[in-house]
Write a protein that holds these residues in place. Structure first.
Motif, PDB file in Angstrom:
ATOM      1  N   TYR A  96       0.862  -1.176   0.000  1.00  0.00           N
ATOM      2  CA  TYR A  96       0.000   0.000   0.000  1.00  0.00           C
ATOM      3  C   TYR A  96       0.903   1.232   0.000  1.00  0.00           C
ATOM      4  N   VAL A  97       1.051   1.817  -1.179  1.00  0.00           N
ATOM      5  CA  VAL A  97       2.038   2.866  -1.415  1.00  0.00           C
ATOM      6  C   VAL A  97       1.384   4.228  -1.197  1.00  0.00           C
ATOM      7  N   MET A  98       1.909   4.971  -0.220  1.00  0.00           N
ATOM      8  CA  MET A  98       1.350   6.270   0.152  1.00  0.00           C
ATOM      9  C   MET A  98       2.307   7.376  -0.266  1.00  0.00           C
ATOM     10  N   ILE A  99       1.854   8.177  -1.230  1.00  0.00           N
ATOM     11  CA  ILE A  99       2.717   9.155  -1.888  1.00  0.00           C
ATOM     12  C   ILE A  99       2.226  10.565  -1.587  1.00  0.00           C
ATOM     13  N   PRO A 100       3.078  11.404  -1.002  1.00  0.00           N
ATOM     14  CA  PRO A 100       2.665  12.796  -0.714  1.00  0.00           C
ATOM     15  C   PRO A 100       2.893  13.709  -1.910  1.00  0.00           C
ATOM     16  N   ASP A 101       2.347  14.919  -1.832  1.00  0.00           N
ATOM     17  CA  ASP A 101       2.522  15.888  -2.917  1.00  0.00           C
ATOM     18  C   ASP A 101       3.800  16.698  -2.770  1.00  0.00           C
ATOM     19  N   PHE A 102       4.632  16.385  -1.787  1.00  0.00           N
ATOM     20  CA  PHE A 102       5.910  17.082  -1.653  1.00  0.00           C
ATOM     21  C   PHE A 102       7.062  16.131  -1.952  1.00  0.00           C
ATOM     22  N   LYS A 103       8.167  16.692  -2.412  1.00  0.00           N
ATOM     23  CA  LYS A 103       9.337  15.900  -2.780  1.00  0.00           C
ATOM     24  C   LYS A 103      10.357  15.888  -1.639  1.00  0.00           C
ATOM     25  N   THR A 187       7.813   8.803   0.280  1.00  0.00           N
ATOM     26  CA  THR A 187       6.763   7.795   0.162  1.00  0.00           C
ATOM     27  C   THR A 187       6.848   6.801   1.310  1.00  0.00           C
ATOM     28  N   LEU A 188       5.697   6.424   1.826  1.00  0.00           N
ATOM     29  CA  LEU A 188       5.597   5.435   2.893  1.00  0.00           C
ATOM     30  C   LEU A 188       4.859   4.213   2.355  1.00  0.00           C
ATOM     31  N   ASP A 211      -1.111  17.817   4.187  1.00  0.00           N
ATOM     32  CA  ASP A 211      -0.590  17.622   2.834  1.00  0.00           C
ATOM     33  C   ASP A 211      -1.518  16.694   2.056  1.00  0.00           C
ATOM     34  N   ASN A 212      -1.367  16.722   0.749  1.00  0.00           N
ATOM     35  CA  ASN A 212      -2.175  15.860  -0.109  1.00  0.00           C
ATOM     36  C   ASN A 212      -1.460  14.527  -0.322  1.00  0.00           C
ATOM     37  N   TRP A 213      -2.041  13.463   0.205  1.00  0.00           N
ATOM     38  CA  TRP A 213      -1.475  12.119   0.066  1.00  0.00           C
ATOM     39  C   TRP A 213      -2.400  11.270  -0.798  1.00  0.00           C
ATOM     40  N   THR A 214      -1.799  10.440  -1.646  1.00  0.00           N
ATOM     41  CA  THR A 214      -2.557   9.432  -2.372  1.00  0.00           C
ATOM     42  C   THR A 214      -2.084   8.063  -1.924  1.00  0.00           C
ATOM     43  N   ILE A 215      -2.929   7.050  -2.060  1.00  0.00           N
ATOM     44  CA  ILE A 215      -2.551   5.694  -1.706  1.00  0.00           C
ATOM     45  C   ILE A 215      -2.948   4.759  -2.834  1.00  0.00           C
ATOM     46  N   GLU A 216      -2.036   3.869  -3.202  1.00  0.00           N
ATOM     47  CA  GLU A 216      -2.272   2.901  -4.262  1.00  0.00           C
ATOM     48  C   GLU A 216      -1.917   1.509  -3.750  1.00  0.00           C
ATOM     49  N   LYS A 217      -2.714   0.545  -4.140  1.00  0.00           N
ATOM     50  CA  LYS A 217      -2.448  -0.854  -3.767  1.00  0.00           C
ATOM     51  C   LYS A 217      -1.690  -1.529  -4.905  1.00  0.00           C
ATOM     52  N   LYS A 218      -0.507  -2.044  -4.608  1.00  0.00           N
ATOM     53  CA  LYS A 218       0.343  -2.633  -5.635  1.00  0.00           C
ATOM     54  C   LYS A 218       0.717  -4.069  -5.273  1.00  0.00           C
ATOM     55  N   LYS A 219       0.893  -4.882  -6.303  1.00  0.00           N
ATOM     56  CA  LYS A 219       1.468  -6.218  -6.157  1.00  0.00           C
ATOM     57  C   LYS A 219       2.907  -6.170  -6.650  1.00  0.00           C
TER      58      LYS A 219
END
Length: 228
Positions: A96-103, A187-188, A211-219
């Protein structure tokens, strides 16, 4: 000797890897460039030569070797030696990849690390490594959170990643198997089984942050890099 290599300009039409997020964008670019050039040149490099060239360009094998082979890969190198070995990878885990809008640049993430470490902290990490590898090989995940517990880089980088410790606590509260900082961050990643309820709960937790975070489920990708 390679002759008559065609002259091409490569345009990236799609890239799903965010830049400066600790997700290996630089290593992916290096691997892609080498493999495309090798294809145009008539596959003059075997896979081991591709690996060595990628490691030379990146400076370390941590990201480029898994990008080439896919799956989880253990690597070690020095000026004369390069050794790598793939783990037995199962596909029952989701990332479960959690990506913020900051670098967060790798240079800045490295700058907060201490010049020296306590022997006890080094022993703590080393003692967990073999057990962590064995856990992935056997698919035994009960102790993942303990084995992912790190004293070498994560404690120093949490301060550079807004709300990172809060996110780890939320992940634990909602039943994840463990959490870690991806690469140098920001990324967390939470490890868990395929669990839509967990995904929705974490979306709600992340939506409450400043902050704006998105989360994606990856295999995990078991194929590695391919040129079609």
């Amino acid at each position: 000797m390679v002759k008559n290599i065609p002259s091409y300009k490569v345009n990236i039409v799609k890239n799903d890897i965010p830049i400066s997020r600790g997700l290996g964008s630089s290593s992916s670019a290096i691997v892609a460039g080498i493999m495309i050039a090798n294809k145009f040149a008539g596959d003059v490099l075997d896979i081991n030569e591709v690996v060595r060239l990628a490691v030379e360009m990146e400076g370390h094998p941590d990201n480029v070797v898994p990008a080439i082979f896919g799956g989880m890969v253990l690597t070690a190198h020095d000026k004369k030696n390069l050794v790598y070995s793939s783990l037995i990878n199962s596909d029952d885990l989701c990332f479960y990849v959690m990506i913020p809008d900051f670098k967060l640049s790798t240079e800045k993430a490295r700058s907060v690390l201490p010049k020296t470490y306590l022997v006890s902290d080094a022993i703590n990490n080393i003692s967990k490594l073999g057990l962590l590898v064995n856990a992935f090989n056997k698919g035994e995940y009960d102790n993942l959170r303990f084995l992912l517990g790190d004293k070498i880089h994560q404690p120093y980088r949490f301060a550079l990643i807004n709300d990172s410790e809060k996110i780890f606590e939320a992940s634990k509260k909602h039943g994840a198997l463990g959490e870690y900082i991806s690469g140098a961050g920001p990324t967390l990643i939470s490890l868990n089984y395929d669990n839509d309820e967990f995904l929705e709960n974490m979306k709600k937790e992340l939506a409450e942050l400043s902050d704006n975070w998105t989360i994606e489920k990856k295999k995990i990708n078991l194929k590695g890099a391919e040129v079609y």
